[in-house]
Design a protein around this motif. Sequence first.
Motif, PDB file in Angstrom:
ATOM      1  N   GLN A 132       5.416  49.386  21.465  1.00 27.87           N
ATOM      2  CA  GLN A 132       4.690  48.156  21.817  1.00 27.87           C
ATOM      3  C   GLN A 132       4.762  47.780  23.299  1.00 27.87           C
ATOM      4  O   GLN A 132       3.781  47.286  23.859  1.00 27.87           O
ATOM      5  N   ASP A 170      11.501  44.417  12.080  1.00 26.28           N
ATOM      6  CA  ASP A 170      10.183  43.802  11.853  1.00 26.28           C
ATOM      7  C   ASP A 170       9.322  44.703  10.978  1.00 26.28           C
ATOM      8  O   ASP A 170       8.621  44.235  10.073  1.00 26.28           O
ATOM      9  N   VAL A 171       9.349  46.005  11.279  1.00 24.32           N
ATOM     10  CA  VAL A 171       8.552  46.947  10.478  1.00 24.32           C
ATOM     11  C   VAL A 171       8.980  46.905   9.021  1.00 24.32           C
ATOM     12  O   VAL A 171       8.158  46.880   8.100  1.00 24.32           O
ATOM     13  N   THR A 197      13.049  54.391  15.574  1.00 20.02           N
ATOM     14  CA  THR A 197      12.690  53.332  16.517  1.00 20.02           C
ATOM     15  C   THR A 197      13.587  53.372  17.747  1.00 20.02           C
ATOM     16  O   THR A 197      13.113  53.287  18.883  1.00 20.02           O
ATOM     17  N   ARG A 256      12.651  45.302  16.552  1.00 21.13           N
ATOM     18  CA  ARG A 256      11.309  45.753  16.158  1.00 21.13           C
ATOM     19  C   ARG A 256      11.376  46.644  14.920  1.00 21.13           C
ATOM     20  O   ARG A 256      10.482  46.616  14.062  1.00 21.13           O
ATOM     21  N   THR A 275       5.035  50.383  16.572  1.00 22.33           N
ATOM     22  CA  THR A 275       5.913  49.246  16.844  1.00 22.33           C
ATOM     23  C   THR A 275       6.936  49.586  17.924  1.00 22.33           C
ATOM     24  O   THR A 275       7.213  48.781  18.815  1.00 22.33           O
TER      25      THR A 275
END
Length: 467
Positions: free
Chosen positions: A344, A323-324, A369, A320, A341
Motif C-alpha cells: 500500500q 487488517d487483511v 506481509t 496491515r 495490502t
Amino acid sequence: MARLIGSFDWSRTSIGSLCEWPPYLRSAVDVMLGANVQIVLFWGPQFLALYNDAYAPTIGDKHPHALGKPAREYWAELWTDLEPLLRRVLETGETVSAKDRPFYIERGRGPETVYFDISYSPVHGDDGAVAGVFCIVNETTELKRAQDIERQLAAIIASTDDAILSSDLDMTITSWNRGAERLYGYGADEMIGRSVLLLIPEDRSDEEHELFRKISRGEHVPPYETKRRRRDGTFVDVSLTVSPIYGGAGEIVGASKIARDITGKKQFERFQAMALGELKHRIKNILSTVTAIARQTFVNGEEERAAARTFDERLASLARAHDVLTNGNWEEADLRAVIDTALQPYSPDRFQISGPAISVGAHTVTALTLAFHELATNAAKYGALSQDGGRVSINWHEDRDASRFVLSWKEEGGPNVIAPTHRGFGSKLIERLLASELRGEVRLEFAPSGLICEVDAARHAEGTEAS
C-alpha cells in the motif's frame, strides 16, 4: 395377436382346433382382440392364455411364448398369488376386481413388484358353467410410484420446518405449508388466493417482480438471502430457494419457494463482525502502545531514531496483515489481497502482479506481509523502486496438489546491484519468515539487473506445523 392366434396350432391344446371353438369362446376372443385396453383370457382348467396387442407389452419377454400355454408355466413367479383369483372366478362365477393390486413378476427386466387395476370376469359356456376368466387389466405401476412419491413429498413438505409455498405466474399463492404458517404467522386459509407481495417488504418489491420475470423465462435463480414480512409487521431474515413449476405440457406455470429462517445466522454474523472489530481495535491499541514505548526508548541519537522509524514501519506492516485477516474470516485470506495490502505505501504502477486466485492461512499472511515489507523497503532504498523506471514483477503459481505455492519477486530497471558482503537484518528476516516459519525454501539472488527472491512455501503453514 389376431394373426398369431389364427396361426397357432390349437389342436395340440385342451381348447381344440380353431374351427371347433364354441361360439362363446369366439365371441370372447373377438371382443378381446377388438379392444384397446389390456385383456388376457385364461381358458379352461389349465388357464391357457390368450391375449390382445394392448396386453402383450405388459408381460415383456414372456410374449409371444406365453400364447396358448398354461398360466402356471409363464406366470410361475406369481402363480401362488394369481391362481386363487382365477380359481375363485372359475369356481364361483363371481367377478373379482381391485385397484392398484400388487403382483410380483419377472418380465425380462429382473424381478419387480408391479401394480394393476384388475377386473376378472367369468365367461360362461352353453351349459352355464364358467369356461374361462376374462381379465381386463390396467398397469398402474408408474402412476402408483408417482403417487407414492407425491405422498412422500407432501409428508416432507407438511412436516419440514422450512416455509414452502407455491404461486402462479401472477404471484397468487396456490399452496402454503405449516412451516410457512410458523414463519410468517398466516394460516393457509388466509394466504391461498392472495398475492405473495403481502410478504415482501416495500423496498424489495422490484426484487420480487424481477424474480418472477426470470422464472417465467426459464432462467436459473440461485439461492439468495433476503427479508420477508411477518403478519405482525416485523421482518425476518430468510434464505430463499426458488424453482419453476411445470404444467402437463412442460410449460412453466408458477414458482415454488422454500424459505429458511436465518435469524440466528445473521445474529452470529453481526456478533462476529462486532467481535472482529473489537479485536482489530485492541490489536491496533497494542501496536500503538508498542510503538510509543519504542519511540521513548530509542531517543539518544540519529541512529536510534532511524531504528525507531524502521521499527514503526515494521509494526505498521504487521498491522496491515491483521487488517487483511479481520476483513475476512481471520483464518485465511486471498494471496493477491495480502500482496496489495503489504505494498500500500507504494505506487501500484511500479508493480506487475499476476497469479491465480489462491487463499493462504493466517500464519502465512503475517509472514508474507512482513517479508514483502522488507523487500519493498530494500527496493525503495537500493533497488528498482529507488529510481524512475524501476519496476518489480511478482508472480506465483500452485504446485500439483495445491498445498504449496511458488512465488517470485523480481526487480528490473534499478541501479546495478552489487551483492552485499554480509547479510543485513532484512535478508535474515526474509529468510527466517519464509523459510523457517512457512516450512519453505528461499533463494535470494543479487543479480546485476535487480534482486530476485524466489520462495516455495506452504499455503497453510499452521497445518504443516501441526502435522
